[in-house]
Design an enzyme around this catalytic site. Structure first.
Site, PDB file in Angstrom:
ATOM      1  N   HIS A 119      89.482  30.525  45.218  1.00 19.70           N
ATOM      2  CA  HIS A 119      89.577  29.107  45.583  1.00 19.70           C
ATOM      3  C   HIS A 119      89.515  28.848  47.086  1.00 19.70           C
ATOM      4  CE1 HIS A 119      93.772  30.019  46.494  1.00 19.70           C
ATOM      5  NE2 HIS A 119      93.811  28.891  47.170  1.00 19.70           N
TER       6      HIS A 119
HETATM    7  C1  UD1 Z   1      95.501  24.032  48.477  1.00 22.22           C
HETATM    8  C2  UD1 Z   1      96.032  24.634  49.757  1.00 22.22           C
HETATM    9  C3  UD1 Z   1      95.976  26.154  49.678  1.00 22.22           C
HETATM   10  C4  UD1 Z   1      96.651  26.672  48.419  1.00 22.22           C
HETATM   11  C5  UD1 Z   1      96.040  25.977  47.218  1.00 22.22           C
HETATM   12  C6  UD1 Z   1      96.668  26.406  45.919  1.00 22.22           C
HETATM   13  C7  UD1 Z   1      95.656  23.276  51.767  1.00 22.22           C
HETATM   14  C8  UD1 Z   1      94.885  23.167  53.029  1.00 22.22           C
HETATM   15  N1  UD1 Z   1      95.257  24.235  50.917  1.00 22.22           N
HETATM   16  O1  UD1 Z   1      94.119  24.371  48.395  1.00 22.22           O
HETATM   17  O2  UD1 Z   1      96.640  26.691  50.794  1.00 22.22           O
HETATM   18  O3  UD1 Z   1      96.458  28.064  48.333  1.00 22.22           O
HETATM   19  O4  UD1 Z   1      96.204  24.556  47.374  1.00 22.22           O
HETATM   20  O5  UD1 Z   1      95.840  26.079  44.832  1.00 22.22           O
HETATM   21  O6  UD1 Z   1      96.594  22.535  51.579  1.00 22.22           O
HETATM   22  N2  UD1 Z   1      91.300  19.150  42.923  1.00 22.22           N
HETATM   23  C9  UD1 Z   1      91.275  18.628  41.659  1.00 22.22           C
HETATM   24  N3  UD1 Z   1      92.450  18.487  40.993  1.00 22.22           N
HETATM   25  C10 UD1 Z   1      93.639  18.839  41.539  1.00 22.22           C
HETATM   26  C11 UD1 Z   1      93.655  19.362  42.839  1.00 22.22           C
HETATM   27  C12 UD1 Z   1      92.480  19.530  43.521  1.00 22.22           C
HETATM   28  O7  UD1 Z   1      90.228  18.310  41.121  1.00 22.22           O
HETATM   29  O8  UD1 Z   1      94.673  18.687  40.866  1.00 22.22           O
HETATM   30  C13 UD1 Z   1      90.020  19.387  43.636  1.00 22.22           C
HETATM   31  C14 UD1 Z   1      89.600  18.283  44.540  1.00 22.22           C
HETATM   32  O9  UD1 Z   1      88.238  18.131  44.406  1.00 22.22           O
HETATM   33  C15 UD1 Z   1      89.911  18.814  45.939  1.00 22.22           C
HETATM   34  C16 UD1 Z   1      89.779  20.314  45.751  1.00 22.22           C
HETATM   35  O10 UD1 Z   1      90.130  20.568  44.395  1.00 22.22           O
HETATM   36  O11 UD1 Z   1      89.064  18.304  46.886  1.00 22.22           O
HETATM   37  C17 UD1 Z   1      90.681  21.113  46.655  1.00 22.22           C
HETATM   38  O12 UD1 Z   1      92.040  20.670  46.553  1.00 22.22           O
HETATM   39  P1  UD1 Z   1      92.988  20.662  47.846  1.00 22.22           P
HETATM   40  O13 UD1 Z   1      94.330  20.215  47.480  1.00 22.22           O
HETATM   41  O14 UD1 Z   1      92.319  19.962  48.960  1.00 22.22           O
HETATM   42  O15 UD1 Z   1      93.054  22.175  48.305  1.00 22.22           O
HETATM   43  P2  UD1 Z   1      93.138  23.529  47.468  1.00 22.22           P
HETATM   44  O16 UD1 Z   1      91.829  24.197  47.546  1.00 22.22           O
HETATM   45  O17 UD1 Z   1      93.732  23.362  46.119  1.00 22.22           O
END
Ligand code: UD1
Length: 353
Positions: free
Chosen positions: A203
């Site tokens: 991820h």
């Molecule tokens: C975040 C943390 C990372 C952690 C990870 C655990 C930051 C910078 N990164 O990364 O350190 O290891 O969480 O998983 O805070 N999305 C969904 N549904 C959700 C959540 C996210 O569809 O419930 C999608 C969205 O398109 C989003 C992308 O996933 O843009 C990334 O989510 P985001 O919370 O920005 O960061 P993570 O990659 O999950």
């Protein structure tokens, strides 16, 4: 004492489950979910399985660019803090929720405790590295999981409020391991044989946002001579679809939705090896005694590398394949992650507030 705990992303739910259980013995805790992770399988399932109390506030921030997400959390957390006037704020790990929570609190002169302080990958292109450094420099209580973390803080000139308490994820794992064995049917549902499959998670932006890296990872998983169970994070799914990889995955890759904690630890515990770019999973692999192949160039958990139970391979196809096929490490594991961190945190907070 009124304590506000701020969580928002999947690994933070696991960490706070262990600590909240302890601190509620001595204090009143108000739980704030920023809403950074919002899909039910990324959030709700953890609250149910880990018996975390329902959040008192859900800020519903959701996804966005780093600036937008961090800014919105900052603004909404501030409103809660102004209303609740806590004596302490607890934040976990290294996400945008961590940094925004710590910053909002410090600006209001509220003391901050950072659980999992002092970790460094020394790679400032990782958003998490910036979140870690800034949060540590804002915090009053720095709860470190390892001696390496303590040294990292000292090297940055931090001297006050540093405690080596151990790793709260060890407490969470210990508390839930038997429950996972008893309640999770994931191995049977996926028709797997213990020690006859790999589990892979990807991820990190350094992998997901790079078409060449993702293509290599998928190719190499396809060359493994066993099933590769692949719980796909929403970010990863989005990019796999964008790169046209999702529809033509090799036959041995078993794609599943993001898994809950109990399914994940049962699946990891019986895997032959774990392939991951996650920080927490590297540690859980070590705690479960399963070799880990880390799909990154660096790690914050350097201790896990010393006896060969974790190897860094980046996204280099031959290195990954060699590590997947290598025999089990010859050296025994060290007791790197004893349990008891959550109790130590409670005792320090109760004595120090
Ligand atoms: C975040 C943390 C990372 C952690 C990870 C655990 C930051 C910078 N990164 O990364 O350190 O290891 O969480 O998983 O805070 N999305 C969904 N549904 C959700 C959540 C996210 O569809 O419930 C999608 C969205 O398109 C989003 C992308 O996933 O843009 C990334 O989510 P985001 O919370 O920005 O960061 P993570 O990659 O999950």
């Amino acid at each position: 004492m009124k304590i506000i705990t701020i969580v928002g992303a999947r690994p933070q739910f696991v960490k706070c489950a262990a600590v909240s259980r302890e601190i509620r013995k001595d204090h009143t805790e108000i739980l704030v979910h920023t809403g950074q992770h919002y899909d039910p399988e990324m959030s709700e399932v953890f609250f149910e399985e880990l018996q975390i109390p329902k959040p008192d506030y859900n800020l519903g921030v959701g996804s966005g660019s780093h600036g937008k997400q961090t800014g919105e959390i900052l603004e909404r957390v501030e409103e809660v803090l102004v209303k609740e006037k806590p004596g302490l704020v607890i934040v976990y790990g290294d996400t945008n929720s961590t940094l925004a929570g710590a910053l909002a609190a410090t600006k209001l002169h509220t003391p901050v405790a950072h659980v999992e302080a002092g970790l460094r990958s020394f790679d400032r292109t990782m958003p998490e590295e910036l979140n870690r450094i800034l949060t540590d420099h804002l915090s009053d209580f720095l709860f470190c999981p390892t001696e390496t973390a303590i040294n990292n803080l000292r090297n940055e000139g931090l001297i006050r409020g540093i405690y080596c308490v151990g790793d709260v994820m060890a407490d969470a794992l210990e508390f839930n391991k038997d429950l996972a064995e008893k309640n999770s049917r994931i191995i049977e549902i996926l028709r797997l044989e213990p020690r006859n499959y790999f589990i892979a998670t990807v991820h990190r932006p350094s992998n997901t946002d790079n078409c060449d890296a993702m293509t290599t990872l998928i190719q190499v998983f396809g060359r493994a001579d066993m099933p590769v169970v692949f719980p796909v994070h929403p970010r990863t799914k989005k990019f796999l679809e964008e790169y046209g990889l999702f529809k033509r995955l090799p036959a041995n890759i078993l794609v599943v939705e993001p898994l809950g904690y109990l399914d994940m630890i049962r699946l990891m515990g019986s895997a032959k090896k774990i392939l991951t770019d996650s920080g927490g999973i590297q540690k859980e692999a070590y705690m479960l005694g399963v070799p880990c192949v880390t799909l990154r160039e660096n790690t914050e958990w350097v201790e896990t590398l010393h006896d060969g139970w974790n190897v860094l391979v980046g996204s280099d196809e031959e290195k990954i394949l060699t590590s997947i096929r290598a025999p089990l490490p010859a050296l025994p594991q060290q007791p790197l992650y004893p349990r008891g961190a959550a109790i130590k945190i409670r005792k320090i907070l109760s004595a120090g507030i």
